[in-house]
Design an enzyme around this catalytic site. Structure first.
Site, PDB file in Angstrom:
ATOM      1  N   ASP A   1      -0.297   5.253   0.678  1.00  0.00           N
ATOM      2  CA  ASP A   1      -0.556   6.301   1.676  1.00  0.00           C
ATOM      3  C   ASP A   1      -0.785   5.673   3.043  1.00  0.00           C
ATOM      4  O   ASP A   1      -1.666   4.837   3.212  1.00  0.00           O
ATOM      5  CB  ASP A   1      -1.759   7.154   1.268  1.00  0.00           C
ATOM      6  CG  ASP A   1      -1.661   8.584   1.791  1.00  0.00           C
ATOM      7  OD1 ASP A   1      -0.811   8.845   2.666  1.00  0.00           O
ATOM      8  OD2 ASP A   1      -2.417   9.445   1.315  1.00  0.00           O
TER       9      ASP A   1
ATOM     10  N   ASP B   1       0.847  -1.191   0.000  1.00  0.00           N
ATOM     11  CA  ASP B   1       0.000   0.000   0.000  1.00  0.00           C
ATOM     12  C   ASP B   1       0.888   1.248   0.000  1.00  0.00           C
ATOM     13  O   ASP B   1       2.079   1.169   0.321  1.00  0.00           O
ATOM     14  CB  ASP B   1      -0.886  -0.033   1.256  1.00  0.00           C
ATOM     15  CG  ASP B   1      -1.712   1.215   1.419  1.00  0.00           C
ATOM     16  OD1 ASP B   1      -2.455   1.567   0.490  1.00  0.00           O
ATOM     17  OD2 ASP B   1      -1.598   1.855   2.484  1.00  0.00           O
TER      18      ASP B   1
END
Length: 265
Positions: free
Chosen positions: A12, A10
């Site tokens: 952010d 991932d």
């Protein structure tokens, strides 16, 4: 048999927090490269092209990222449509990243009798776009949503995400979309395919139980929650105890994750 784990990472909250680098993220990627572990960045963000995502990783997190290491929900959604109907006529509600992905996948972007409505974040969303999307869906177009995120973190607080726009389209069209981004497994299954390893040898790494970890579980991957974003170290035990979603590992940061996995080898 591929004996090295792969990583679906991932962005952010995991690699950076908006415009702030997360400590250890760049070193984690360096260690993956040195060890020869395959990895791909998988993001629900549909507004940026992979080149822009890679540039953001370079400028914000100090990571030497390549566009071919990035898989966005826009790319995955366009490929999903193309895989079902090559060259499909598609009405697109979205920004540069989604329009670029639709063209790259060979879709015909049109407002005339589309076979699909493809929707992501659109900060120029309007009543006329809503009206057109609803008309097309009620006339038989299939509805594909890049990601279900209701809110996005931004300067000065949260902003409405693609899922909030989708709420209006769903209500008026009385149709449920095919959701591509996390926690749906579709984006992550495409990421596993890009890694070229079995799903059970892939680690989905992220900071969000509901999207990253749930999506990883749905895709048949192993999962690691890092406490550098949405879930903080002081919240982790309580949040995990109160949730049905159970990550395989919980780590303070990416470097701890690498050390723990390296110790097992």
């Amino acid at each position: 048999m591929h004996n090295k784990p792969g990583f679906i990472i991932d962005l952010d909250g995991t690699m950076y927090a908006g415009t702030r680098p997360i400590p250890g993220a760049a070193e984690f990627i360096e260690r993956l490269r040195e060890a020869g572990f395959p990895f791909v960045y998988a993001t629900n963000n549909s507004s940026r092209r992979p080149e822009q995502v890679a540039e953001h990783l370079r400028s914000v997190a100090g990571v030497e990222a390549r566009p071919d290491e990035v898989l966005t929900s826009a790319q995955a959604a366009a490929r999903y449509i193309s895989g079902r109907q090559p060259g499909a006529r598609t009405f697109v509600i979205g920004e540069e990243g989604l329009l670029h992905a639709a063209h790259e996948a060979g879709l015909v972007v049109t407002g005339e009798e589309p076979e699909f409505v493809l929707q992501g974040i659109d900060r120029q969303f309007s009543y006329s776009k809503l009206e057109a999307a609803v008309r097309h869906i009620r006339n038989g177009a299939a509805y594909v949503l890049t990601n279900p995120d209701h809110l996005l973190p931004g300067e000065g607080g949260f902003r409405p995400g693609a899922g909030s726009l989708a709420a209006a389209i769903r209500m008026a069209s009385e149709a449920e979309p095919v959701v591509i981004g996390k926690p749906s497994s579709i984006l992550l299954e495409m990421a596993v395919e890009a890694l070229g390893i079995p799903a059970g040898e892939a680690w989905v790494v992220g900071d969000n139980l509901r999207t990253d970890i749930q999506g990883g579980i749905s895709a048949g991957c192993r999962t690691a929650l890092v406490l550098t974003g949405l879930v903080t170290p002081d919240q982790a035990d309580k949040l995990i105890a109160g949730s049905a979603i159970r990550p395989d590992l919980v780590c303070r940061d990416l470097l701890e994750l690498f050390e723990r996995l390296a110790a097992k080898r």
